[in-house]
Motif scaffolding. Sequence first.
Motif, PDB file in Angstrom:
ATOM      1  N   ASP A  29       0.828  -0.862  -0.003  1.00 47.40           N
ATOM      2  CA  ASP A  29       0.229   0.057   0.103  1.00 47.40           C
ATOM      3  C   ASP A  29       0.621   0.976   0.069  1.00 47.40           C
ATOM      4  O   ASP A  29       0.326   2.462  -0.236  1.00 47.40           O
ATOM      5  N   THR A 205       7.497   6.596  -1.933  1.00 47.23           N
ATOM      6  CA  THR A 205       6.807   5.850  -1.760  1.00 47.23           C
ATOM      7  C   THR A 205       5.509   6.118  -2.877  1.00 47.23           C
ATOM      8  O   THR A 205       5.981   7.840  -2.977  1.00 47.23           O
ATOM      9  N   THR A 206       5.494   5.463  -3.270  1.00 46.88           N
ATOM     10  CA  THR A 206       4.153   5.947  -4.009  1.00 46.88           C
ATOM     11  C   THR A 206       3.019   5.612  -3.104  1.00 46.88           C
ATOM     12  O   THR A 206       1.823   6.101  -3.755  1.00 46.88           O
ATOM     13  N   GLY A 207       3.048   5.598  -2.175  1.00 42.82           N
ATOM     14  CA  GLY A 207       1.145   5.907  -1.204  1.00 42.82           C
ATOM     15  C   GLY A 207       0.776   6.914  -0.863  1.00 42.82           C
ATOM     16  O   GLY A 207       1.604   8.146  -1.642  1.00 42.82           O
ATOM     17  N   ARG A 208      -0.131   6.889  -0.683  1.00 40.80           N
ATOM     18  CA  ARG A 208      -0.908   8.061  -0.652  1.00 40.80           C
ATOM     19  C   ARG A 208      -0.460   8.576   1.254  1.00 40.80           C
ATOM     20  O   ARG A 208      -1.088   7.439   2.398  1.00 40.80           O
ATOM     21  N   ARG A 338      -8.275   9.004   3.139  1.00 43.22           N
ATOM     22  CA  ARG A 338      -7.879   9.171   1.577  1.00 43.22           C
ATOM     23  C   ARG A 338      -8.979   8.989   1.042  1.00 43.22           C
ATOM     24  O   ARG A 338      -8.600   9.223  -0.138  1.00 43.22           O
ATOM     25  N   ASP A 340     -11.063   6.702   1.155  1.00 41.93           N
ATOM     26  CA  ASP A 340     -11.509   5.559   0.554  1.00 41.93           C
ATOM     27  C   ASP A 340     -12.655   4.410   2.047  1.00 41.93           C
ATOM     28  O   ASP A 340     -12.141   3.232   1.873  1.00 41.93           O
ATOM     29  N   ARG A 350     -10.367  16.012   6.433  1.00 41.72           N
ATOM     30  CA  ARG A 350      -9.287  16.197   6.541  1.00 41.72           C
ATOM     31  C   ARG A 350      -7.900  15.997   7.355  1.00 41.72           C
ATOM     32  O   ARG A 350      -7.108  15.819   7.052  1.00 41.72           O
ATOM     33  N   SER A 371      -4.569  14.901   6.382  1.00 47.56           N
ATOM     34  CA  SER A 371      -4.861  14.263   4.911  1.00 47.56           C
ATOM     35  C   SER A 371      -3.328  15.723   4.719  1.00 47.56           C
ATOM     36  O   SER A 371      -2.793  14.839   3.490  1.00 47.56           O
ATOM     37  N   GLU A 372      -2.661  16.741   5.434  1.00 43.50           N
ATOM     38  CA  GLU A 372      -1.688  17.589   4.552  1.00 43.50           C
ATOM     39  C   GLU A 372      -1.324  17.739   6.245  1.00 43.50           C
ATOM     40  O   GLU A 372      -1.547  17.642   7.266  1.00 43.50           O
TER      41      GLU A 372
END
Length: 374
Positions: A29, A205-208, A338, A340, A350, A371-372
Amino acid sequence: MYNTVQGRRLDGETSRGLAVKAVKGALNDAGLRLEDVDGISAGPLSTALIYDLRVGPAWQGMGFGVGMITEAATAIEHGMADVVVLVAAQAGEYRDHEATAPWTRPENEFVAPWGMFTTAEFALIARRHMHVYGTTREQMSMVAATIRNNGSNNPEAVYYQRGPFAPEDITASRLIADPFHLLDCATTSEGGCALVVANIAAVETTGRPAYILGSGADFHGPSYQHPPAWDLAGRRGDHVNGVVGRRAADRAFGHAGIRRDDVDVLELYDPFSFEIIRQLEAFRFCGDGEGGPFVADGHIAIGGSHPITTDGGTMSFSHAGANPQMMQRAVRAVQQLRGDAGPLQVPGARIALCSNGGAGALFTTVLLLGSEPR
């Protein structure tokens, strides 16, 4: 982050096997590889996993629940690791579901002879609040119905499609320890989960990612060894056990530099229905004694101002052993941040607050995720 399959009973699975699946799922993930990992936090399984997965030499965490996240972030901040996997799993260890779960049957000689177990300990706290503030049976039933309906609408929950529940259904279930009825209480199940805490400045990393904004922890003593008291006071006498977690929340918000009104979703730990009312007051989302009317006004629904425990929590999603079900509060928070969370998504989420423990356990931990970064 990653949840393995959750189930009332997972035949053929072991805690160690589920832990390995959770680690691999969380790394996938995050878009990271096993060779990127230089830290493991998995309670008693930590050293075994370091050996099994051949990630040594590695930093080893000792925390539990959402406290594992704070501990791992501290290790990264101080240069002890860059990628830490936090994992917890339980399967095949408790199958006698007709009996009280073993971790709720203390062996302390001053507790066991009196039939003290977790439900009774949390019930003492709830009954005291009812006496002082007039909190009602109906208000607790609204909490339990809300959480159980969240789980009933969550395809990943152990008790998916078991609802809908009305508050009257909660009250009609059999009495366990006054004032708690069966459907006020957590379930027992099996499963695992894992989270990756990483220094994103040091690894690709390519995850969020979700970002750690603040945290806090309050302890009044060892869990399930002493009958809990609402008025148990510590060094200054101002933060009694009945509001344990208030100091932790104040510190978490102070460190994050945000207000209560900035929080979009509350992934509150739900061992019993009243604990939600208590936490809302302890964390200052409403005043002392106002938690019951607060939940009765619809604030805690998915579409309310303070949606809670959106996956169904320990009452409906999963309650796998002592540690996975606490970590799952953070897993769900990340899903919400996310976007999801599927049919239970809180629009525009957020910032999320996660909690563990409760006054019946003499501790509460708090974690704020965003989220930020702040």
